[in-house]
Design a protein around this motif. Structure first.
Motif, PDB file in Angstrom:
ATOM      1  N   SER A 259       0.942  -1.432  -0.057  1.00 24.80           N
ATOM      2  CA  SER A 259       0.001   0.000  -0.198  1.00 24.80           C
ATOM      3  C   SER A 259       0.774   1.251  -0.052  1.00 24.80           C
ATOM      4  N   GLY A 260       1.980   1.027  -0.142  1.00 28.80           N
ATOM      5  CA  GLY A 260       3.138   2.278  -0.014  1.00 28.80           C
ATOM      6  C   GLY A 260       3.242   2.911   1.404  1.00 28.80           C
ATOM      7  N   GLY A 261       2.887   1.969   2.437  1.00 29.90           N
ATOM      8  CA  GLY A 261       3.132   2.141   3.826  1.00 29.90           C
ATOM      9  C   GLY A 261       2.103   2.823   4.453  1.00 29.90           C
ATOM     10  N   GLU A 262       0.970   3.372   3.639  1.00 28.24           N
ATOM     11  CA  GLU A 262      -0.176   4.194   3.956  1.00 28.24           C
ATOM     12  C   GLU A 262      -1.209   3.208   4.830  1.00 28.24           C
ATOM     13  N   GLY A 263      -1.255   1.796   4.431  1.00 26.96           N
ATOM     14  CA  GLY A 263      -2.356   1.114   4.868  1.00 26.96           C
ATOM     15  C   GLY A 263      -3.677   1.085   3.852  1.00 26.96           C
ATOM     16  N   TYR A 264      -4.842   0.668   4.148  1.00 25.53           N
ATOM     17  CA  TYR A 264      -5.775   0.560   3.275  1.00 25.53           C
ATOM     18  C   TYR A 264      -7.144   1.408   3.647  1.00 25.53           C
ATOM     19  N   ASN A 265      -7.820   2.128   2.742  1.00 22.25           N
ATOM     20  CA  ASN A 265      -8.887   2.673   3.054  1.00 22.25           C
ATOM     21  C   ASN A 265     -10.424   1.701   3.452  1.00 22.25           C
ATOM     22  N   ASP A 266     -10.317   0.581   2.811  1.00 26.39           N
ATOM     23  CA  ASP A 266     -11.229  -0.233   2.787  1.00 26.39           C
ATOM     24  C   ASP A 266     -10.764  -1.726   2.986  1.00 26.39           C
ATOM     25  N   VAL A 267     -11.143  -2.228   3.956  1.00 20.80           N
ATOM     26  CA  VAL A 267     -10.704  -3.669   4.210  1.00 20.80           C
ATOM     27  C   VAL A 267     -11.668  -4.684   4.340  1.00 20.80           C
ATOM     28  N   PHE A 268     -12.065  -5.595   3.684  1.00 21.06           N
ATOM     29  CA  PHE A 268     -12.982  -6.509   3.905  1.00 21.06           C
ATOM     30  C   PHE A 268     -12.617  -7.950   4.195  1.00 21.06           C
ATOM     31  N   VAL A 269     -13.242  -8.538   5.398  1.00 22.27           N
ATOM     32  CA  VAL A 269     -12.774  -9.749   6.078  1.00 22.27           C
ATOM     33  C   VAL A 269     -13.824 -10.678   5.689  1.00 22.27           C
ATOM     34  N   PHE A 270     -13.317 -11.702   4.792  1.00 22.14           N
ATOM     35  CA  PHE A 270     -14.265 -12.774   4.337  1.00 22.14           C
ATOM     36  C   PHE A 270     -14.045 -14.201   4.968  1.00 22.14           C
ATOM     37  N   ALA A 271     -13.439 -14.315   6.154  1.00 26.44           N
ATOM     38  CA  ALA A 271     -13.260 -15.634   6.886  1.00 26.44           C
ATOM     39  C   ALA A 271     -13.692 -14.906   8.460  1.00 26.44           C
ATOM     40  N   PRO A 272     -14.327 -15.635   9.110  1.00 24.84           N
ATOM     41  CA  PRO A 272     -14.347 -15.447  10.648  1.00 24.84           C
ATOM     42  C   PRO A 272     -13.335 -15.985  11.408  1.00 24.84           C
ATOM     43  N   VAL A 273     -12.104 -15.449  11.203  1.00 24.38           N
ATOM     44  CA  VAL A 273     -10.860 -15.938  11.967  1.00 24.38           C
ATOM     45  C   VAL A 273     -10.202 -14.864  12.488  1.00 24.38           C
ATOM     46  N   ARG A 274      -9.952 -15.158  13.907  1.00 31.50           N
ATOM     47  CA  ARG A 274      -9.405 -14.151  14.781  1.00 31.50           C
ATOM     48  C   ARG A 274      -8.270 -13.460  14.128  1.00 31.50           C
ATOM     49  N   PRO A 275      -7.022 -14.360  13.615  1.00 28.82           N
ATOM     50  CA  PRO A 275      -6.060 -13.621  13.054  1.00 28.82           C
ATOM     51  C   PRO A 275      -6.159 -12.787  11.778  1.00 28.82           C
ATOM     52  N   VAL A 276      -7.059 -13.154  11.239  1.00 31.68           N
ATOM     53  CA  VAL A 276      -7.250 -12.365   9.756  1.00 31.68           C
ATOM     54  C   VAL A 276      -8.239 -10.945  10.058  1.00 31.68           C
ATOM     55  N   VAL A 277      -8.950 -11.248  11.144  1.00 29.16           N
ATOM     56  CA  VAL A 277      -9.719  -9.818  11.470  1.00 29.16           C
ATOM     57  C   VAL A 277      -8.453  -8.923  12.084  1.00 29.16           C
ATOM     58  N   CYS A 289     -11.824   1.743   7.099  1.00 29.70           N
ATOM     59  CA  CYS A 289     -13.164   1.149   7.624  1.00 29.70           C
ATOM     60  C   CYS A 289     -12.850  -0.276   7.301  1.00 29.70           C
ATOM     61  N   LEU A 290     -13.126  -1.168   8.200  1.00 27.39           N
ATOM     62  CA  LEU A 290     -12.910  -2.586   8.431  1.00 27.39           C
ATOM     63  C   LEU A 290     -14.382  -3.217   8.098  1.00 27.39           C
ATOM     64  N   ASN A 291     -14.557  -4.050   7.045  1.00 29.99           N
ATOM     65  CA  ASN A 291     -15.734  -4.377   6.974  1.00 29.99           C
ATOM     66  C   ASN A 291     -15.809  -6.054   7.369  1.00 29.99           C
ATOM     67  N   PHE A 292     -16.567  -6.492   8.485  1.00 31.47           N
ATOM     68  CA  PHE A 292     -16.462  -7.813   8.991  1.00 31.47           C
ATOM     69  C   PHE A 292     -17.738  -8.454   8.143  1.00 31.47           C
ATOM     70  N   PHE A 293     -17.373  -9.061   6.899  1.00 30.52           N
ATOM     71  CA  PHE A 293     -18.443  -9.695   6.073  1.00 30.52           C
ATOM     72  C   PHE A 293     -18.695 -11.179   6.353  1.00 30.52           C
ATOM     73  N   ALA A 294     -17.845 -11.840   7.096  1.00 31.49           N
ATOM     74  CA  ALA A 294     -18.029 -13.390   7.276  1.00 31.49           C
ATOM     75  C   ALA A 294     -18.620 -13.689   8.652  1.00 31.49           C
ATOM     76  N   GLY A 295     -19.770 -13.920   8.420  1.00 27.60           N
ATOM     77  CA  GLY A 295     -20.535 -14.241   9.759  1.00 27.60           C
ATOM     78  C   GLY A 295     -20.019 -15.395  10.531  1.00 27.60           C
ATOM     79  N   PRO A 296     -19.597 -15.154  11.883  1.00 25.69           N
ATOM     80  CA  PRO A 296     -19.128 -16.569  12.442  1.00 25.69           C
ATOM     81  C   PRO A 296     -20.220 -17.308  12.896  1.00 25.69           C
TER      82      PRO A 296
END
Length: 324
Positions: A259-277, A289-296
């Motif tokens: 990302s050029g060191g800046e990080g990401y404006n929008d991050v989507f999580v598609f697996a309900p896994v703690r390390p991924v979140v 903005c973190l979007n937790f899409f994957a329902g645990p």
């Protein structure tokens, strides 16, 4: 009318049964189900039973019909809807009714909450609230499965719309992803992740300039890259990168470097896994903005979140379930 359906009685208690449907009321519609696509949300409902937010408590006595991504043909239309629908019409369903008077309140949905409607059935009775909420969708396309798959695509589109960003000092939430921003889709090459990639690449109104899609399975990443190529993404003005984070000593550092060191404006999580979140949290840019899409499936699922960044870097999280 006799129907055959897969009915849920409790945790891991699914039964294939035939039973009689009653005559429809004036505000109901009898329909034949032709196609029902399988969703992991149905698996979660089957494993949780009445612990699931959308499943009624008395499901052991009044079993519900499972399946919520379905399409078919209308067979008989109650008089209340005769001016809008007719026998022979093809249809799809938006199960996210947002109907407060449903069996479990606002979360009530066909395929979870109702005894006479669900996708895993030969015939169903569509209750009046489906039509009242404009959730019976006419379908005029070829076949039936594209209509079934409109529901999961609606979930993906809803997730993109649900993200939001702010301008310091304005206190106004600007809904949507950042146009020409940087986006990451983590654990993103399963069926729903691929649907998200497809939507991002084909949007005309806004799109990121950088899209990083991760997984820990190289074969899955290679398949995704063959379906949605970096060349096509480039033709749409998007730098698309597929990344196997299993091969990185420090996945967060690797992702931030891309990302050029800046990080990401929008991050989507598609697996309900703690390390991924937690990885998603760590790569957020300012106002990310973190979007937790994957329902645990675990009601007690949790992960660490950096609240220092919430306070000083305006990072935030949203969760979406279903479309509209």
């Amino acid at each position: 009318m006799k129907t055959t359906a897969v009915r849920l009685y409790g945790k891991k208690d699914l039964r294939l049964e035939s039973f009689e449907l009653p005559d429809i009321k004036d505000d109901e519609i009898l329909a034949k189900v032709v196609c029902d696509s399988l969703c992991m949300s149905s698996y979660k409902a089957a494993t949780q039973g009445s612990d699931h937010k959308r499943i009624p408590n008395e499901v052991d006595k009044n079993p519900i019909i499972i399946g919520h991504e379905f399409a078919g043909e209308l067979m008989k239309v109650g008089s209340k809807w005769a001016d809008q629908f007719k026998a022979g019409d093809k249809f799809s369903i938006q199960p996210a009714l947002n109907y407060e008077k449903g069996p479990v309140g606002i979360l009530s949905a066909p395929g979870y909450s109702y005894t006479q409607i669900g996708g895993d059935a030969t015939y169903v009775i569509i209750p009046g609230e489906v039509m009242e909420q404009d959730c019976l969708l006419p379908y005029k396309g070829a076949g039936f499965y594209p209509a079934s798959l409109s529901e999961p695509l609606s979930c993906v589109i809803g997730a993109m719309h649900a993200n939001y960003h702010t301008t310091p000092g304005s206190y106004v939430h600007k809904m949507e992803i950042v146009d020409k921003g940087k986006m990451a889709i983590l654990a993103g090459v399963g069926p729903m992740g691929l649907a998200a990639v497809n939507y991002v690449l084909h949007r005309d109104d806004r799109r990121p300039s950088l899209l990083v899609v991760t997984d820990v399975d190289q074969a899955r990443l290679d398949r995704a890259a063959s379906l949605y190529t970096t060349e096509f993404a480039a033709s749409r003005g998007i730098e698309l990168i597929y990344l196997n984070t299993a091969g990185l000593a420090d996945p967060v550092a690797g992702l931030k470097e891309l990302s050029g060191g800046e990080g990401y404006n929008d991050v989507f999580v598609f697996a309900p896994v703690r390390p991924v979140v937690e990885q998603a949290d760590a790569i957020l840019a300012f106002d990310g903005c973190l979007n937790f899409f994957a329902g645990p499936s675990d009601p007690k699922f949790s992960a660490m979140f950096n609240f220092y960044n919430v306070h000083y870097a305006y990072t935030h999280v949203v969760g979406t379930s279903g479309g509209n």
